[in-house]
Design an enzyme around this catalytic site. Structure first.
Site, PDB file in Angstrom:
ATOM      1  CE1 TYR A  39      43.788  64.687 -75.487  1.00 46.76           C
ATOM      2  CE2 TYR A  39      43.645  64.377 -77.873  1.00 46.76           C
ATOM      3  CZ  TYR A  39      43.435  65.153 -76.744  1.00 46.76           C
ATOM      4  OH  TYR A  39      42.881  66.408 -76.871  1.00 46.76           O
ATOM      5  CE  LYS A  45      43.903  63.474 -84.885  1.00 44.03           C
ATOM      6  NZ  LYS A  45      43.849  62.827 -83.587  1.00 44.03           N
ATOM      7  CG  ASP A  56      39.569  57.408 -79.810  1.00 44.44           C
ATOM      8  OD1 ASP A  56      39.390  57.705 -81.015  1.00 44.44           O
ATOM      9  OD2 ASP A  56      39.963  58.216 -78.955  1.00 44.44           O
TER      10      ASP A  56
HETATM   11  C1  LIG Z   1      43.039  63.364 -82.296  1.00 51.11           C
HETATM   12  C2  LIG Z   1      42.379  62.359 -81.422  1.00 51.11           C
HETATM   13  C3  LIG Z   1      41.214  62.660 -80.700  1.00 51.11           C
HETATM   14  C4  LIG Z   1      40.651  64.041 -80.620  1.00 51.11           C
HETATM   15  O1  LIG Z   1      40.224  64.515 -81.841  1.00 51.11           O
HETATM   16  P1  LIG Z   1      40.066  66.114 -82.044  1.00 51.11           P
HETATM   17  O2  LIG Z   1      39.499  66.232 -83.411  1.00 51.11           O
HETATM   18  O3  LIG Z   1      41.432  66.681 -81.875  1.00 51.11           O
HETATM   19  O4  LIG Z   1      39.138  66.582 -80.983  1.00 51.11           O
HETATM   20  C5  LIG Z   1      40.598  61.637 -80.013  1.00 51.11           C
HETATM   21  N1  LIG Z   1      41.097  60.391 -80.024  1.00 51.11           N
HETATM   22  C6  LIG Z   1      42.213  60.075 -80.689  1.00 51.11           C
HETATM   23  C7  LIG Z   1      42.700  58.671 -80.692  1.00 51.11           C
HETATM   24  C8  LIG Z   1      42.899  61.058 -81.393  1.00 51.11           C
HETATM   25  O5  LIG Z   1      44.038  60.743 -82.017  1.00 51.11           O
END
Ligand SMILES: *Cc1c(COP(=O)(O)O)cnc(C)c1O
Length: 427
Positions: free
Chosen positions: A144, A266, A238
């Site tokens: 994701y 995060k 990511d």
């Molecule tokens: C949480 C997450 C996102 C999205 O971040 P948001 O702050 O919720 O938009 C993108 N990539 C990864 C791997 C994530 O865990």
């Protein structure tokens, strides 16, 4: 308005907010029941509006590596609040945080702050396309990367390049340039990349956290690095979950791989909304006003979020990561032992301070294998834990997090509750 119970609040919320929540997984749809409405959090615990206390393994879906309301972050934020909340003009704090990010991530030579992980990945993809002049993006099934249109694609049956939007409201044309491949399948990547000259970037969660925790197999990330380098394709890690989680320098430090671009979020915000994307200087120089790839944000580099981030990063020492890893290893081994004793087949994937307990006896190395889990068993396990005062994520396909604030007694208590839960599952 006196809504004392989560149930009442949830009913009221549903009249005003789609599904009663501001992010879908919070609604408990995959486990059923009523979400816990939180009144406050401290250390390893949250307290619900119903007055019940829970040991929290969600940790705001990753950011809270120090637990809830860590003193250092709170006091820094309070000091900042006395100076203002937002300026929309440059501040010293942004420079400090950018330098700290670069120090922790040597692959990042220039970094841009944004307000969410979604913005970070969306922008990184735009930059990869702008820099290469190419259109296609490779992503992996079960990873994701936020909810931007291009990245909401799922693997279609058959043809490699034929994908389907993962959401209504995303025209098929928007995912026409997104290639979805199975995680940990290097030969699928080779086939795709060697037969296509229009690929701008490969985006990957170096440790997947959004299909539950799934580790890269030996050689997968190394292989991605090698192929993309050969073909001058931008490799984007990511690290929105793994950044500052697996190590201060994220998965790239742990596995010793240098991506071209990195997305963060995060933990970086210390519990406040933030994201960041950065990477090689030649690539990041494409970003406006330096270059021609446009990207902007009214609240980007928000001083409160940035201050929280700086305070957070100050706490993230090598000793902390060693301690978290040790705790998590012990906890997950105990949990597996308890499941085995009860005769409930589970596979636990874990690394550093994140883990997932999959209700399947088979190894989980990709999305197809994760989906073999018995989600009905997970739901029952989840609710048994919840009624015992332990809050796991309300979905089989999410990660649990252990924070600095999780004390031995929290973990022991969670194991006791788990033992009872497994016994009930068996009956
Ligand atoms: C949480 C997450 C996102 C999205 O971040 P948001 O702050 O919720 O938009 C993108 N990539 C990864 C791997 C994530 O865990």
């Amino acid at each position: 308005m006196a809504f004392k119970l989560s149930r009442n609040l949830f009913n009221e919320a549903k009249r005003h907010i789609p599904g009663g929540v501001n992010s879908p997984v919070r609604a408990f749809r995959s486990v059923g029941g009523v979400p816990v409405f939180v009144a406050s959090g401290r250390g390893s615990r949250i307290r619900s509006v119903d007055g019940k206390e829970y040991i929290d393994f969600v940790c705001s879906w990753g950011p809270l590596i120090l637990g809830h309301s860590p003193k250092t972050v709170i006091s820094s934020v309070k000091k900042m609040l006395d100076k203002g909340t937002s300026f929309g003009m440059p501040t010293e704090e942004e420079v400090i945080l950018a330098r700290e990010i670069k120090k922790a991530y040597p692959s990042i030579e220039l970094v841009r702050l944004v307000s969410s992980g979604t913005e970070a990945t969306m922008s990184a993809i735009r930059v990869a396309r702008g820099w290469t002049g190419k259109r296609k993006i490779v992503k992996f099934e079960g990873c994701y990367h936020g909810h931007s249109d291009y990245l909401l694609a799922k693997a279609g049956s058959g043809a490699l390049t034929l994908n389907l939007p993962d959401s209504a409201g995303v025209p098929e044309e928007m995912v026409k340039f997104t290639i979805v491949l199975p995680y940990n399948d290097l030969s699928a990547v080779e086939n795709a990349i060697y037969s296509d000259n229009d690929i701008a970037g490969v985006i990957v969660e170096p440790v997947a956290g959004n299909m539950g925790v799934v580790l890269p197999e030996k050689g997968f990330l190394e292989g991605l690095r090698k192929i993309t380098q050969e073909k001058n394709i931008v490799l984007i890690f990511d690290e929105v979950i793994t950044g500052f989680r697996l190590a201060r320098g994220g998965a790239q430090e742990l596995f010793g791989i240098r991506p071209d671009m990195t997305c963060l979020g995060k933990i970086l915000g210390g519990g406040f909304p933030i994201g960041a994307y950065g990477g090689r200087k030649d690539i990041m120089s494409c970003v406006a006003p330096e270059g021609t790839v446009y990207q902007a944000g009214t609240l980007s580099g928000n001083p409160v979020a940035v201050t929280a981030g700086i305070a957070m990063l100050r706490e993230l020492t090598g000793a902390l990561y060693r301690e978290l890893e040790k705790k998590t290893k012990w906890f997950t081994e105990e949990l597996k032992g308890i499941a085995d004793e009860a005769g409930v087949p589970v596979t636990i994937n874990s690394i550093a301070s994140m883990f997932t307990i999959f209700f399947t006896k088979d190894p989980v190395r990709n999305f197809a294998e994760a989906k073999k889990s018995n989600v009905e068993m997970y739901s029952r396990f989840f609710h048994e834990l919840l009624s015992g005062g332990v809050h796991f994520p309300p979905s089989q396909f999410e990660a649990c997090f252990i924070s600095r604030a999780h004390r031995d007694k929290d973990l022991e208590r969670s194991l006791d509750v788990s033992r009872k839960a497994f016994k009930k599952l068996k009956n």
